[in-house]
Enzyme design. Sequence first.
Site, PDB file in Angstrom:
ATOM      1  N   ASP A  32      -1.159   0.897  -4.312  1.00 49.10           N
ATOM      2  CA  ASP A  32      -2.077   0.109  -4.144  1.00 49.10           C
ATOM      3  C   ASP A  32      -3.535   0.374  -5.000  1.00 49.10           C
ATOM      4  O   ASP A  32      -4.400  -0.113  -4.887  1.00 49.10           O
ATOM      5  CB  ASP A  32      -2.598  -1.503  -3.103  1.00 49.10           C
ATOM      6  N   ASP A  92      -2.739   6.131  -3.556  1.00 46.64           N
ATOM      7  CA  ASP A  92      -1.065   5.693  -2.875  1.00 46.64           C
ATOM      8  C   ASP A  92      -0.800   4.185  -3.298  1.00 46.64           C
ATOM      9  O   ASP A  92      -1.242   4.306  -4.685  1.00 46.64           O
ATOM     10  CB  ASP A  92      -1.719   5.029  -1.191  1.00 46.64           C
ATOM     11  N   SER A 105       0.884  -1.378   0.335  1.00 46.36           N
ATOM     12  CA  SER A 105       0.300   0.025  -0.654  1.00 46.36           C
ATOM     13  C   SER A 105       0.859   0.803   0.326  1.00 46.36           C
ATOM     14  O   SER A 105       1.367   2.034  -0.711  1.00 46.36           O
ATOM     15  CB  SER A 105      -0.414   0.335   1.432  1.00 46.36           C
TER      16      SER A 105
END
Length: 458
Positions: free
Chosen positions: A250, A248, A110
């Site tokens: 992902d 962000d 992430s």
Amino acid sequence: MPRLFGTDGVRGLANGELTAALALGLAQASAAVLTHGHHADARRASGRPRPRAVLARDPRVSGEFLGAAVAAGLASAGVDVLDAGVIPTPAAAFLVADVDADFGVMISASHNPAPDNGIKFFATGGRKLPDEVEDRIEAAMHDQSAPTPTGGDVGRITRFADAEDRYVVHLLGTLPHRLDGLHVVLDCANGAAAGVSPEVFVNAGARVTLIGADPDGMNINDGVGSTHIDNLARAVLEHGADVGIAHDGDADRCLAVDAAGNAIDGDQIMAILALSLQERGQLADDTLVATVMSNLGLKRAMADAGITVLETGVGDRYVLEKMNEGGYSLGGEQSGHIIFNDYATTGDGVLTGLHLVAEMARTGKTLQELASCMTVFPQVLLNVKGVDRHGLHDQGVQDAVAAAAEALGDTGRVLLRPSGTEPVVRVMVEAASQEDAQRVADELADVVRDRLTIDRAA
């Protein structure tokens, strides 16, 4: 031993804690746990001989070897692997449902820096796993009794060639209004959205300027994306754009910037989208699901509009649980994890950005005008370290919290909560002014230190 799974899958330093051997073992264990039940019975009845899993990753360089290890683990356990390559986490979740796969695996950390990575799983339908299923996977890693398939029973690994196209078509199909005439700056965090997000926004009619859209495997989240929104604000002003959208690494979250360079957080985005859905008769039970960290201004704005706000603990998994329990259509977090239950099973930053800009197009209003539906109360968050995080029931702390809440009245809010893993208590205060919020937070932090410092307690 500490639990292997954290709040969002298994994470760690790639090739440090998170090795190829661990990834292979996790994959084999997930195959043992996630390929049984009603879905497996239906698969066998349809004549499909082997379970099927969708595999995806973000562009971190370590995702290449971890992806190879996961694919090998799944295939060796008799699972056919559809390798979707680099796509957002919500795309992987969507594809699990779209191709009726038994489960999915996403390799991403992430918003973490590039040396980190993670492995998370989606069950049938693209839904996150409950804790007890993660615990079963962890237990299965230590079970050597499962038979291993041979010959034609081993899984096959194939490229999921139209994965991105399927996701793009899905996103465009959700849009209530085209984006023609709007200039959007997209910050893709040099991450998983770098291919998909520009394509979707252009196809929806927007004029697009890109930053953070050149992933090289090591520059993910590096000074770009939703954790570095100042860069997006500068780009919006420089290009004279109408709006900026930040993802962000992902792409499961979205933050925004208006034409004047002001940051628009997840609470403001939820307020705008909730009012839009309500106006169009699509906000289930006139209810929004948010966490205890959402700003008091969101609750005020929703109350004024006749919208109920249901609160959960911090974490998008808790928001999802509450939404699924009640069949609610919208929920999310201040951080920008926004969940549209009608279109997605998890937070989707590209979907959120599309719908936010579509609301600008639908109403003809600027993002600044739309965001004015909510007054953001100044918020101060302090982390008090070295204290007993289980001691919040202490009477002295309780009395201080009650006194602060009474002094603030309906112009503010106080929340103390323990860290999930560290000897830390988080003190959050909202008030009518930044000065008041800071003063009350400092006072409460002092009480927590005085009453709960571990050395004194000992």
